[in-house]
Design a protein around this motif. Structure first.
Motif, short mmCIF file in Angstrom:
data_model
loop_
_atom_site.label_atom_id
_atom_site.label_comp_id
_atom_site.label_asym_id
_atom_site.label_seq_id
_atom_site.Cartn_x
_atom_site.Cartn_y
_atom_site.Cartn_z
N VAL A 37 -4.67 -10.63 -15.95
CA VAL A 37 -4.19 -10.32 -14.47
C VAL A 37 -3.54 -11.58 -13.75
CG1 VAL A 37 -4.99 -9.61 -12.28
CG2 VAL A 37 -6.11 -8.78 -14.35
N VAL A 38 -2.41 -11.51 -13.14
CA VAL A 38 -1.91 -12.89 -12.48
C VAL A 38 -1.72 -12.62 -11.09
CG1 VAL A 38 0.32 -14.05 -12.30
CG2 VAL A 38 -0.51 -13.24 -14.64
N VAL A 39 -2.05 -13.41 -10.17
CA VAL A 39 -1.98 -13.28 -8.68
C VAL A 39 -1.52 -14.60 -8.09
CG1 VAL A 39 -3.57 -12.74 -6.91
CG2 VAL A 39 -4.15 -12.09 -9.07
N GLY A 40 -0.75 -14.43 -7.06
CA GLY A 40 -0.15 -15.32 -6.12
C GLY A 40 -0.61 -14.85 -4.78
N LEU A 41 -1.07 -15.65 -3.92
CA LEU A 41 -1.41 -15.30 -2.56
C LEU A 41 -0.47 -15.84 -1.50
CD1 LEU A 41 -5.58 -15.83 -2.50
CD2 LEU A 41 -3.96 -13.58 -3.20
N THR A 147 -7.49 -25.93 -10.66
CA THR A 147 -6.50 -26.16 -9.65
C THR A 147 -5.58 -25.13 -9.41
OG1 THR A 147 -6.72 -28.53 -10.35
CG2 THR A 147 -4.72 -28.15 -8.90
N ILE A 148 -5.05 -24.80 -8.04
CA ILE A 148 -4.41 -23.78 -7.88
C ILE A 148 -3.36 -24.34 -7.14
CG2 ILE A 148 -3.96 -21.64 -6.74
CD1 ILE A 148 -6.10 -21.54 -8.97
N ARG A 149 -1.90 -24.55 -7.63
CA ARG A 149 -0.83 -25.12 -7.15
C ARG A 149 -0.16 -24.45 -5.83
NH1 ARG A 149 3.17 -24.83 -11.36
NH2 ARG A 149 2.07 -23.02 -11.79
N LEU A 150 0.32 -25.02 -5.09
CA LEU A 150 0.83 -24.33 -3.86
C LEU A 150 2.35 -24.44 -4.15
CD1 LEU A 150 -1.30 -25.73 -0.79
CD2 LEU A 150 -1.69 -23.62 -2.36
N ASN A 151 3.10 -23.30 -3.67
CA ASN A 151 4.58 -23.47 -3.47
C ASN A 151 4.89 -24.19 -2.36
OD1 ASN A 151 7.02 -22.03 -2.62
ND2 ASN A 151 7.06 -21.89 -4.75
N THR A 187 0.67 -19.52 -2.58
CA THR A 187 0.48 -20.29 -3.89
C THR A 187 1.45 -19.81 -5.08
OG1 THR A 187 -0.62 -18.45 -4.99
CG2 THR A 187 -1.79 -19.80 -3.31
N GLU A 188 1.38 -20.71 -6.05
CA GLU A 188 2.22 -20.35 -7.34
C GLU A 188 1.17 -19.48 -8.18
OE1 GLU A 188 4.85 -21.19 -8.52
OE2 GLU A 188 5.31 -23.12 -7.09
N PRO A 189 1.88 -18.62 -8.85
CA PRO A 189 1.11 -17.48 -9.47
C PRO A 189 -0.18 -18.02 -10.58
CG PRO A 189 3.26 -17.41 -10.47
CD PRO A 189 3.14 -18.47 -9.28
N ASP A 190 -1.08 -18.54 -10.01
CA ASP A 190 -1.92 -19.46 -10.82
C ASP A 190 -3.46 -18.94 -10.80
OD1 ASP A 190 -0.18 -21.29 -11.47
OD2 ASP A 190 -0.95 -22.90 -10.19
N LEU A 191 -3.56 -17.92 -10.15
CA LEU A 191 -4.80 -17.08 -10.21
C LEU A 191 -4.92 -16.10 -11.07
CD1 LEU A 191 -4.87 -16.97 -6.29
CD2 LEU A 191 -6.63 -18.39 -7.26
N THR A 241 6.08 -7.39 -13.86
CA THR A 241 6.70 -7.10 -12.46
C THR A 241 5.48 -6.93 -11.39
OG1 THR A 241 8.19 -5.62 -13.68
CG2 THR A 241 7.81 -5.22 -11.12
N LYS A 242 5.59 -7.49 -10.25
CA LYS A 242 4.70 -7.77 -9.38
C LYS A 242 4.58 -6.61 -8.47
CE LYS A 242 6.80 -11.34 -6.50
NZ LYS A 242 7.03 -10.60 -5.18
N VAL A 243 3.31 -6.41 -7.89
CA VAL A 243 3.18 -5.59 -6.71
C VAL A 243 2.75 -6.44 -5.58
CG1 VAL A 243 1.47 -3.71 -6.05
CG2 VAL A 243 3.06 -3.54 -8.15
#
Ligand code: ADP
Ligand code: MG
Length: 511
Positions: A37-41, A147-151, A187-191, A241-243
């Protein structure tokens, strides 16, 4: 028979067992094991300014609808926006705390779209020059720190609010919120799970509260989150593909929504289907996500520089000055509490969870050297009282200095912990103007190390437990606490425990 000849059937049997195990494992292996699972917030935080981002209208939660709406908020022709410097400072503060690069050359951009609660027909935001770029936030996961990178983090104004339930036939619009300053943290999609998203948001909330730039109340909408989710086969290099799930209103619901959506996406792939790029909502009651709209092409907002606001440059000194206002953050404090005050990691984490609570603890330490006792008081009697009264430490009536005095009195043998944490603490809460010493004397709580008072109580106890004393002498040393406890009980907590301990040992040894 040669050794091993008879192993044939046995070998065959174990082999078949092995096949069964693999078969069963495959059968029970859920999609969750095959996919990642890939998540970006995208997190919106409402800034704690007095007024709006581009005008002097107040931002107060819960005001009568449409009472904070000057012509600027309503975008009347000829009105001109003016940037709120406090909002700018808060955005920079967040950026520094998240290790971002601060953009020195800024301009605002118009993001054009039509929506009834958007009075101007565009939102003033930042496009190519977000005020903060890159950076990161660290989270704690079950497998350690990550570490969760921020965009980016950018400044923008909020829209008004459509009220669909206020009237039977119509949707009502409240423009009070229009123009409220927000930062959007992307965030970058790091979660990689709902759990990690939960940890990330908890960390963001703690951080904005520490920095005093947002109250962090998700339920009141001051912190809002959109979650972008995709799934891919484990080991695949490309993202799926993201939702996007919009407007999640609690940290727990962000986790639930991600978990539910991940399962839905995995099921589509399992059935050979194709994932459509979509914007979805989350129904907290059923726990399911639902389609809001298909997103075939990227939205075209026709961004262009906002002509009513001049581009602005930030000076190094301005950024440095803001950096100097940042308090010690939780991670730094946790490290210090463990190394300098010898607290456990757990205690340090609990105490630093809220800045005011940690500040209170540190103030106690200005007046006592007993860090461990201070931590125990904070995590025990103080926290229980706050929970019971549903209060924050700001409303706690006893001053840190007074609590330090109580700790010092215990250390000096003037008070027993049990009397202090019950009777004295109770009185102190009722009359916080008095010193603990005065209360202890007035209430006759001072420990007695006077032998004429303690001696007879010890004799009575040792008589009562004569057989236990024999067991003690035979080596059951744990019984000492029983004798001490009994004497303390008879003294109604007033005897000095250290003296009692010493005298019991003396008496037993003489017997
Ligand atoms: P958009 O232009 O649709 O807003 P962005 O590239 O700006 O998309 O990313 C928005 C958010 O979506 C970011 O938080 C980013 O990390 C996240 N994101 C981008 N691609 C993916 C993906 N394939 N899966 C999950 N999240 C993603
Ligand atoms: Mg987006």
């Amino acid at each position: 028979m040669a050794p091993g000849v008879n192993r044939g059937p046995h070998f065959y049997k174990s082999n078949s067992k092995c096949k069964w195990v693999i078969f069963a494992a495959l059968l029970f292996m859920s999609s969750a094991d095959l996919y990642e699972v890939v998540v970006g917030l995208e997190v919106h935080a409402q800034l704690l300014t007095q007024t709006k981002l581009f005008c002097g209208d107040s931002i107060s939660f819960g005001a009568e609808p449409n009472t904070h709406i000057s012509p600027i908020t309503l975008a009347h022709p000829g009105t001109l926006p003016k940037l709120n410097k406090k909002a700018l400072e808060m955005a920079v503060k967040m950026g520094i705390a998240c290790h971002c690069e601060i953009e020195k050359h800024n301009y605002f951009a118009r993001k054009n779209y039509f929506y009834p609660d958007l009075p101007k027909g565009y939102q003033v935001s930042q496009h190519t020059t977000p005020i903060c770029k890159s950076g990161y936030i660290k989270i704690k996961t079950t497998s350690g720190e990550k570490t969760i990178r921020l965009n980016r983090i950018h400044l923008e104004e909020d829209a008004g609010k459509s009220l669909h339930d206020a009237d039977d036939l119509n949707t009502c619009i409240d423009y009070n919120r229009a123009g409220t300053p927000l930062i959007e943290i992307v965030t970058e999609p790091d979660l990689r799970s709902g759990e990690e998203a939960f940890a990330f948001l908890t960390q963001v909330r703690r951080l904005v509260r520490y920095l005093d730039i947002c109250d962090g109340n998700m339920e009141e909408g001051s912190l809002r989150c959109d979650a972008n989710i995709s799934v891919r086969k484990k080991g695949e290099a490309q993202f799926g593909t993201k939702v996007e799930i919009k407007n999640l209103n609690s940290i727990r619901n962000v986790k639930r929504a991600i978990e539910a959506e991940a399962i839905r996406l995995m099921n589509i792939l399992d059935q050979g289907g194709e994932i459509m790029q979509q914007t979805r909502g989350f129904d907290a009651v059923s726990g399911n996500t639902f389609t809001i709209r298909e997103k075939e092409d990227a939205d075209d907002y026709r961004y262009f520089p906002e002509p009513d606001l001049t581009p602005f440059n930030l000076q190094n000194e301005f950024v440095e000055k803001i950096g100097n206002t940042i308090p010690a953050l939780p991670e730094e404090r946790i490290k210090e509490y463990i190394s300098a005050f010898s607290l456990s990691e757990y205690d340090a984490a609990v105490i630093t969870d809220e800045r005011d609570f940690a500040d209170y603890f540190e103030e106690i330490l200005q007046h006592t050297k007993n860090c461990k006792a201070a931590a125990n008081w904070m995590m025990g009697p103080v926290k229980s009282w706050l929970n019971e009264k549903n209060c924050t430490i700001k409303q706690f009536p006893v001053a840190p200095k007074q609590l330090a005095s109580v700790i010092n009195m215990i250390d000096e043998g003037k008070l027993s912990f049990s009397v202090a944490s019950t009777r004295l603490f109770e009185k102190l809460l009722q009359t916080p103007g008095k010193t603990p010493e005065d209360i202890a004397i007035a209430e006759n709580l001072i420990s007695v190390s006077d032998l004429s008072f303690i001696g007879p109580l010890i004799d009575k106890t040792l008589d009562k437990f004569a057989s236990k004393v024999i067991e003690y002498k035979k080596g059951k040393k744990g019984l000492l606490s029983l004798f001490v406890g009994e004497v303390m009980k008879h003294s109604r907590g007033k005897a000095d425990p250290e003296t009692v301990n010493k005298m019991i040992l003396e008496k037993i040894n003489k017997q």
